[in-house]
Design a protein around this motif. Structure first.
Motif, PDB file in Angstrom:
ATOM      1  N   LEU A  37       6.654 -16.853   8.580  1.00  0.00           N
ATOM      2  CA  LEU A  37       7.005 -15.764   7.667  1.00  0.00           C
ATOM      3  C   LEU A  37       5.774 -15.024   7.146  1.00  0.00           C
ATOM      4  O   LEU A  37       5.861 -13.839   6.812  1.00  0.00           O
ATOM      5  CB  LEU A  37       7.847 -16.297   6.507  1.00  0.00           C
ATOM      6  N   GLU A  38       4.648 -15.699   7.090  1.00  0.00           N
ATOM      7  CA  GLU A  38       3.410 -15.046   6.657  1.00  0.00           C
ATOM      8  C   GLU A  38       2.969 -13.957   7.635  1.00  0.00           C
ATOM      9  O   GLU A  38       2.185 -13.093   7.285  1.00  0.00           O
ATOM     10  CB  GLU A  38       2.290 -16.079   6.482  1.00  0.00           C
ATOM     11  N   GLU A  39       3.474 -14.015   8.852  1.00  0.00           N
ATOM     12  CA  GLU A  39       3.110 -13.045   9.889  1.00  0.00           C
ATOM     13  C   GLU A  39       4.073 -11.859   9.950  1.00  0.00           C
ATOM     14  O   GLU A  39       4.118 -11.136  10.944  1.00  0.00           O
ATOM     15  CB  GLU A  39       3.070 -13.746  11.260  1.00  0.00           C
ATOM     16  N   SER A  95      -4.015  -3.767  14.293  1.00  0.00           N
ATOM     17  CA  SER A  95      -3.278  -3.358  13.098  1.00  0.00           C
ATOM     18  C   SER A  95      -2.463  -4.508  12.514  1.00  0.00           C
ATOM     19  O   SER A  95      -2.312  -4.606  11.299  1.00  0.00           O
ATOM     20  CB  SER A  95      -2.347  -2.190  13.427  1.00  0.00           C
ATOM     21  N   GLY A  96      -1.945  -5.372  13.375  1.00  0.00           N
ATOM     22  CA  GLY A  96      -1.184  -6.525  12.908  1.00  0.00           C
ATOM     23  C   GLY A  96      -2.042  -7.502  12.130  1.00  0.00           C
ATOM     24  O   GLY A  96      -1.588  -8.114  11.162  1.00  0.00           O
ATOM     25  N   LYS A  97      -3.295  -7.637  12.558  1.00  0.00           N
ATOM     26  CA  LYS A  97      -4.218  -8.547  11.861  1.00  0.00           C
ATOM     27  C   LYS A  97      -4.737  -7.939  10.555  1.00  0.00           C
ATOM     28  O   LYS A  97      -5.031  -8.669   9.614  1.00  0.00           O
ATOM     29  CB  LYS A  97      -5.386  -8.904  12.776  1.00  0.00           C
ATOM     30  N   PHE A  98      -4.863  -6.617  10.537  1.00  0.00           N
ATOM     31  CA  PHE A  98      -5.440  -5.938   9.366  1.00  0.00           C
ATOM     32  C   PHE A  98      -4.588  -4.720   8.976  1.00  0.00           C
ATOM     33  O   PHE A  98      -5.046  -3.581   9.060  1.00  0.00           O
ATOM     34  CB  PHE A  98      -6.876  -5.496   9.675  1.00  0.00           C
ATOM     35  N   PRO A  99      -3.337  -4.944   8.547  1.00  0.00           N
ATOM     36  CA  PRO A  99      -2.433  -3.813   8.285  1.00  0.00           C
ATOM     37  C   PRO A  99      -2.860  -2.912   7.127  1.00  0.00           C
ATOM     38  O   PRO A  99      -2.435  -1.766   7.063  1.00  0.00           O
ATOM     39  CB  PRO A  99      -1.093  -4.492   7.985  1.00  0.00           C
ATOM     40  N   ASN A 100      -3.701  -3.400   6.240  1.00  0.00           N
ATOM     41  CA  ASN A 100      -4.142  -2.584   5.111  1.00  0.00           C
ATOM     42  C   ASN A 100      -5.529  -1.977   5.327  1.00  0.00           C
ATOM     43  O   ASN A 100      -6.059  -1.322   4.432  1.00  0.00           O
ATOM     44  CB  ASN A 100      -4.140  -3.414   3.822  1.00  0.00           C
ATOM     45  N   TYR A 101      -6.089  -2.199   6.504  1.00  0.00           N
ATOM     46  CA  TYR A 101      -7.408  -1.653   6.823  1.00  0.00           C
ATOM     47  C   TYR A 101      -7.253  -0.233   7.368  1.00  0.00           C
ATOM     48  O   TYR A 101      -6.526  -0.002   8.330  1.00  0.00           O
ATOM     49  CB  TYR A 101      -8.122  -2.559   7.823  1.00  0.00           C
ATOM     50  N   ARG A 102      -7.906   0.708   6.729  1.00  0.00           N
ATOM     51  CA  ARG A 102      -7.808   2.117   7.102  1.00  0.00           C
ATOM     52  C   ARG A 102      -8.162   2.337   8.573  1.00  0.00           C
ATOM     53  O   ARG A 102      -7.482   3.089   9.280  1.00  0.00           O
ATOM     54  CB  ARG A 102      -8.727   2.952   6.218  1.00  0.00           C
TER      55      ARG A 102
END
Length: 193
Positions: A37-39, A95-102
Motif C-alpha cells: 500500500l505504501e507504493e 516519477s513513481g519513485k519521486f512523484p513530488n520531485y519537479r
C-alpha cells in the motif's frame, strides 16, 4: 515496406513497453500488505501510463487500418513515435519513485508531449501518402482540433503549473487519462466494413 509487417512490429514493441512498465514493480521484502500500500503512488503512475499507451495504441491501430499505403516516410514516422513510446517506462519509473520531485514530473510531461507530437507527424505522413482518405484519418487522434487542444493544452498547462506545483502533474494526467479512456475519439470504420 509491407504494412502488415510494420503493424506487427509496432504491436510487439507496444507489448514489450507495457511489460517493462510492470517489471519496475518489486515485491515487498517481507509479507506485509502495508508495504504494498505504501507504493500506491507508483501504481497510480503506472496505471496512467498503461491507460494512455493502450488508448493511443488503439488509435494507432485505427490509423493503419484505414491507411491503404505506407512508404519509407511512414516507416520513419512510426519509428519516431515508437522511440518516444519506449521512453515512457523510464519516465514512469522515475516519477513513481519521486512523484513530488519537479524534475520527474516535468520529464514525464515532456516525454508525453513529444510522444503526442510524434503521433501527429505519423498521422500527417499517412495523410500525405493516402490523400484520398484524409477526412477519415483526421477523425483519429490529434488531427481532430478538439482532441489536440485538450491533450496538448493539458500537457502544456500541466508543464507550466507543475514547474511551481509538481503534484499538479498527476492531477492533470489523471483528468487527461479519464478523458482519453472515456471520451476518446475512437476511429471510424473502413469504407465497406
Amino acid at each position: 515496406m509491407d504494412k502488415k509487417r510494420l503493424e506487427a512490429f509496432t504491436d510487439a514493441i507496444v507489448a514489450i513497453v507495457v511489460t517493462i512498465l510492470i517489471l519496475e514493480f518489486k515485491a515487498p521484502s517481507k509479507p506485509d500488505i502495508r508495504l504494498v500500500l505504501e507504493e500506491w503512488q507508483s501504481f497510480a503512475i503506472y496505471t496512467i501510463s498503461f491507460l494512455l499507451i493502450f488508448t493511443v495504441w488503439y488509435d494507432h491501430h485505427g490509423l493503419f487500418k484505414i491507411a491503404k499505403r505506407i512508404d519509407k516516410r511512414a516507416y520513419w514516422a512510426n519509428a519516431f513515435w515508437l522511440f518516444w513510446l519506449s521512453i515512457i517506462p523510464y519516465a514512469t519509473s522515475f516519477s513513481g519513485k519521486f512523484p513530488n520531485y519537479r524534475g520527474a514530473s516535468l520529464l514525464y510531461l515532456g516525454i508525453l508531449f513529444m510522444w503526442t507530437i510524434s503521433y501527429i507527424i505519423l498521422s500527417k505522413t499517412l495523410i500525405r501518402i493516402n490523400p484520398e482518405i484524409t477526412s477519415q484519418l483526421r477523425q483519429i487522434g490529434f488531427l481532430n482540433g478538439r482532441d489536440l487542444i485538450i491533450f496538448e493544452g493539458t500537457l502544456i498547462s500541466g508543464f507550466i503549473i507543475s514547474f511551481f506545483i509538481p503534484i499538479f502533474t498527476w492531477i492533470a494526467l489523471i483528468l487527461l487519462t479519464i478523458w482519453t479512456v472515456f471520451f476518446n475519439r475512437g476511429y471510424v470504420k473502413e469504407p465497406g466494413s
